[in-house]
Each structure stands twice: as C-alpha cells, then as structure tokens.
Motif scaffolding. Structure first.
Motif, PDB file in Angstrom:
ATOM      1  N   ILE A 108       0.860  -1.186   0.000  1.00  0.00           N
ATOM      2  CA  ILE A 108       0.000   0.000   0.000  1.00  0.00           C
ATOM      3  C   ILE A 108       0.892   1.232   0.000  1.00  0.00           C
ATOM      4  O   ILE A 108       1.702   1.427   0.908  1.00  0.00           O
ATOM      5  CB  ILE A 108      -0.920   0.012   1.235  1.00  0.00           C
ATOM      6  CG1 ILE A 108      -1.803  -1.232   1.248  1.00  0.00           C
ATOM      7  CG2 ILE A 108      -1.775   1.285   1.259  1.00  0.00           C
ATOM      8  CD1 ILE A 108      -2.591  -1.403   2.533  1.00  0.00           C
ATOM      9  N   THR A 117      -3.953   4.582  -5.561  1.00  0.00           N
ATOM     10  CA  THR A 117      -4.474   4.755  -4.205  1.00  0.00           C
ATOM     11  C   THR A 117      -5.636   5.739  -4.267  1.00  0.00           C
ATOM     12  O   THR A 117      -5.525   6.773  -4.926  1.00  0.00           O
ATOM     13  CB  THR A 117      -3.373   5.302  -3.275  1.00  0.00           C
ATOM     14  OG1 THR A 117      -2.269   4.389  -3.290  1.00  0.00           O
ATOM     15  CG2 THR A 117      -3.879   5.446  -1.853  1.00  0.00           C
ATOM     16  N   PRO A 118      -6.766   5.440  -3.626  1.00  0.00           N
ATOM     17  CA  PRO A 118      -7.916   6.350  -3.693  1.00  0.00           C
ATOM     18  C   PRO A 118      -7.536   7.758  -3.250  1.00  0.00           C
ATOM     19  O   PRO A 118      -6.750   7.935  -2.313  1.00  0.00           O
ATOM     20  CB  PRO A 118      -8.928   5.724  -2.732  1.00  0.00           C
ATOM     21  CG  PRO A 118      -8.507   4.310  -2.594  1.00  0.00           C
ATOM     22  CD  PRO A 118      -7.032   4.271  -2.777  1.00  0.00           C
ATOM     23  N   GLU A 119      -8.092   8.743  -3.938  1.00  0.00           N
ATOM     24  CA  GLU A 119      -7.801  10.134  -3.575  1.00  0.00           C
ATOM     25  C   GLU A 119      -8.237  10.413  -2.144  1.00  0.00           C
ATOM     26  O   GLU A 119      -7.530  11.050  -1.371  1.00  0.00           O
ATOM     27  CB  GLU A 119      -8.500  11.078  -4.547  1.00  0.00           C
ATOM     28  CG  GLU A 119      -8.142  12.535  -4.337  1.00  0.00           C
ATOM     29  CD  GLU A 119      -8.703  13.430  -5.419  1.00  0.00           C
ATOM     30  OE1 GLU A 119      -8.740  14.655  -5.188  1.00  0.00           O
ATOM     31  OE2 GLU A 119      -9.096  12.925  -6.479  1.00  0.00           O
ATOM     32  N   SER A 165      -8.283   8.575   0.720  1.00  0.00           N
ATOM     33  CA  SER A 165      -7.722   7.277   1.102  1.00  0.00           C
ATOM     34  C   SER A 165      -8.056   6.922   2.550  1.00  0.00           C
ATOM     35  O   SER A 165      -7.167   6.754   3.387  1.00  0.00           O
ATOM     36  CB  SER A 165      -6.216   7.281   0.872  1.00  0.00           C
ATOM     37  OG  SER A 165      -5.619   8.444   1.426  1.00  0.00           O
ATOM     38  N   VAL A 195      -9.460   2.208   0.940  1.00  0.00           N
ATOM     39  CA  VAL A 195      -8.298   1.358   0.693  1.00  0.00           C
ATOM     40  C   VAL A 195      -8.716  -0.109   0.638  1.00  0.00           C
ATOM     41  O   VAL A 195      -8.255  -0.868  -0.228  1.00  0.00           O
ATOM     42  CB  VAL A 195      -7.222   1.599   1.770  1.00  0.00           C
ATOM     43  CG1 VAL A 195      -6.142   0.516   1.724  1.00  0.00           C
ATOM     44  CG2 VAL A 195      -6.593   2.977   1.583  1.00  0.00           C
ATOM     45  N   THR A 252     -10.270  -0.875  -2.696  1.00  0.00           N
ATOM     46  CA  THR A 252      -9.258  -0.976  -3.749  1.00  0.00           C
ATOM     47  C   THR A 252      -8.528  -2.307  -3.679  1.00  0.00           C
ATOM     48  O   THR A 252      -8.254  -2.940  -4.707  1.00  0.00           O
ATOM     49  CB  THR A 252      -8.267   0.193  -3.641  1.00  0.00           C
ATOM     50  OG1 THR A 252      -8.979   1.437  -3.728  1.00  0.00           O
ATOM     51  CG2 THR A 252      -7.224   0.134  -4.754  1.00  0.00           C
ATOM     52  N   LEU A 255      -1.771   9.254   3.800  1.00  0.00           N
ATOM     53  CA  LEU A 255      -3.127   8.848   3.424  1.00  0.00           C
ATOM     54  C   LEU A 255      -4.115   9.837   4.049  1.00  0.00           C
ATOM     55  O   LEU A 255      -3.729  10.919   4.461  1.00  0.00           O
ATOM     56  CB  LEU A 255      -3.381   7.405   3.874  1.00  0.00           C
ATOM     57  CG  LEU A 255      -2.484   6.342   3.229  1.00  0.00           C
ATOM     58  CD1 LEU A 255      -2.823   4.956   3.756  1.00  0.00           C
ATOM     59  CD2 LEU A 255      -2.582   6.369   1.710  1.00  0.00           C
TER      60      LEU A 255
END
Length: 252
Positions: free
Chosen positions: A18, A43-45, A47, A52, A55, A88
């Motif tokens: 990650i 990685t999700p904006e 996060s 996470v 994803t 994150l």
C-alpha cells in the motif's frame, strides 16, 4: 494429485504494497518467486480505511487462490494495528486494526507491517547492518541486521531543518516544488547524515523518485525497484513471529 494441489496452494502468498500513490499486489511462492504479474491500482484520492479496503478487494479479485497475505503499509504499525498514515487520509488512521479488516475481507491470515520494512525484507542480502530507504510520496526507512528486521523507527519524522522533517525535505511534494537538481542535493545530504550516524554496511534506495538520482552512488549503495521490494511478503511469512511481526486470523 490432490495432495500436490494442496501443497501448491499452501505455498502461495498474496503480497500487497500500500503506497501513497498506488496499491500493488502479486502472488509469490514461499521462496519469494513471483507467480503472477505485478499489478497495481491508484491509491484512492480520499484514502480512508474503507476506500483502501475496496481498492484491495478490486486489485486481488483476479489473482487466483492463495493461502496467506502479507501487507506493507505506509505508516507506523504495531501488532497489525495502524497508528499513523501521514500520506493517506488525514485523521482517519489512528488505531485502525487494518490487519484484522483485511483478514476478514479476504478470509485468510494476514501479516501487516510498515511498507519499507516489507520491502527491506525483500531487498536486504542479510549481511551486516543494512538500511533500506524509499523516496516516493514520503521517505520510508527500514533497518536490518544480518537479515533480521529490527523494530520499526519512523525516521521520516526526525527534523532535518528547523521547519522540516525528512518527509517534508525529500518527499514527492518537495521534489515537485524544487526540481531535480536541488532534490538530488538534498538526497546527497541525507546519505552523508546516514553514513555518519549509522555506519551502515549497505544502503539500498528505492521508491518512485529513485529514478531521478543523477549522481554516482558509492559501491555500498544500491538501487532497487518496487517489484523487487514486494518479494518481501514471502520473507515476512518466513520470519519468526514477534511483536512487530504479528499474525492476524480472520474472525470465524
């Protein structure tokens, strides 16, 4: 034949890395040899832990069967519980039992440690005092002695100037702000500090911005790729369980 299939299955380790920019995964055998292609998703904006996990679920869906999971996480982790995640979602990662959440999501036992530590296990040669650093979204560090992982230290948050820690000084935000030349000068300064403070036998440098290094490295300084580092998932499962290497099982 069925015994052979079960043996093959038990040898398969899902290794997940990650990062602040992307989440990566591949399947390994117990020796660390990749059994599948190296795959990744952004990685999700936003996060958060929930984003996470979504994803990860999407990323590993087509990789096939596996027996156990190794996860590297960009923050401070103790016994599978995340305490910090500076790169994150802000204020969303305090005391998050991510190992348990991933174990429950995937239905497999999980070992989760700092991402640089997992990469260190995959990179280090097991000879003397070795340091693995990553220069990407932030500044990751891992310390090993004779191949054994030492307890994680968040060296990225030591001050290097009056107003900056290592993350601020050499992370991707700094790279984009000051450009290649000044960033390389900063990396040279960090290497000199590490030589003086740690007297390492070997220093390994990886991460997304390592490709921008434009100066000659000393013989005991080596570069590595994320693809090399993700192999540490196999060594993580081969390591003896300790307080910083902790196995989490899915809830029944």
């Amino acid at each position: 034949m069925s015994d052979q299939k079960e043996q093959d299955k038990s040898a398969r380790i899902l290794s997940i890395d990650i990062g602040g920019t992307s989440i990566k995964a591949c399947m390994l055998d117990e020796a660390g040899k990749p059994l599948t292609e190296y795959t990744k998703l952004p990685t999700p904006e936003d996060s958060t832990p929930e984003a996470v996990l979504e994803t990860i679920k999407e990323l590993v869906g087509d990789l096939g069967e596996y027996d156990k999971v190794a996860v590297g996480f960009p923050g401070y982790v103790k016994c599978g519980v995340v305490e910090t995640a500076p790169n994150l979602a802000e204020n969303k990662w305090t005391h998050i039992n991510l190992a348990q959440q991933i174990a429950d999501l995937l239905g497999k036992p999980v070992r989760l440690i700092n991402d640089a530590d997992q990469q260190g296990l995959g990179i280090a040669e097991g000879k003397g005092f070795e340091i693995v650093v990553t220069v990407g979204t932030g500044f990751g560090t891992s310390l090993l002695f004779d191949g054994e992982l030492l307890p994680h230290l968040e060296l990225a948050h030591l001050p290097i100037t009056k107003s900056k820690d290592y993350d601020d000084y050499i992370g991707n935000a700094a790279f984009e702000k000051i450009g290649d030349k000044r960033w390389n000068n900063r990396l040279k300064k960090i290497i000199e500090i590490y030589k003086t403070v740690f007297n390492y036998d070997t220093l390994y440098i990886g991460g997304g911005n390592a490709k921008h290094i434009d100066f000659e490295l000393e013989p005991n300084i080596k570069q590595f790729s994320n693809r090399d580092g993700i192999k540490g998932g196999a060594k993580l499962w081969a390591a003896q369980e300790k307080y910083h290497i902790f196995t989490t099982h899915p809830k029944q």
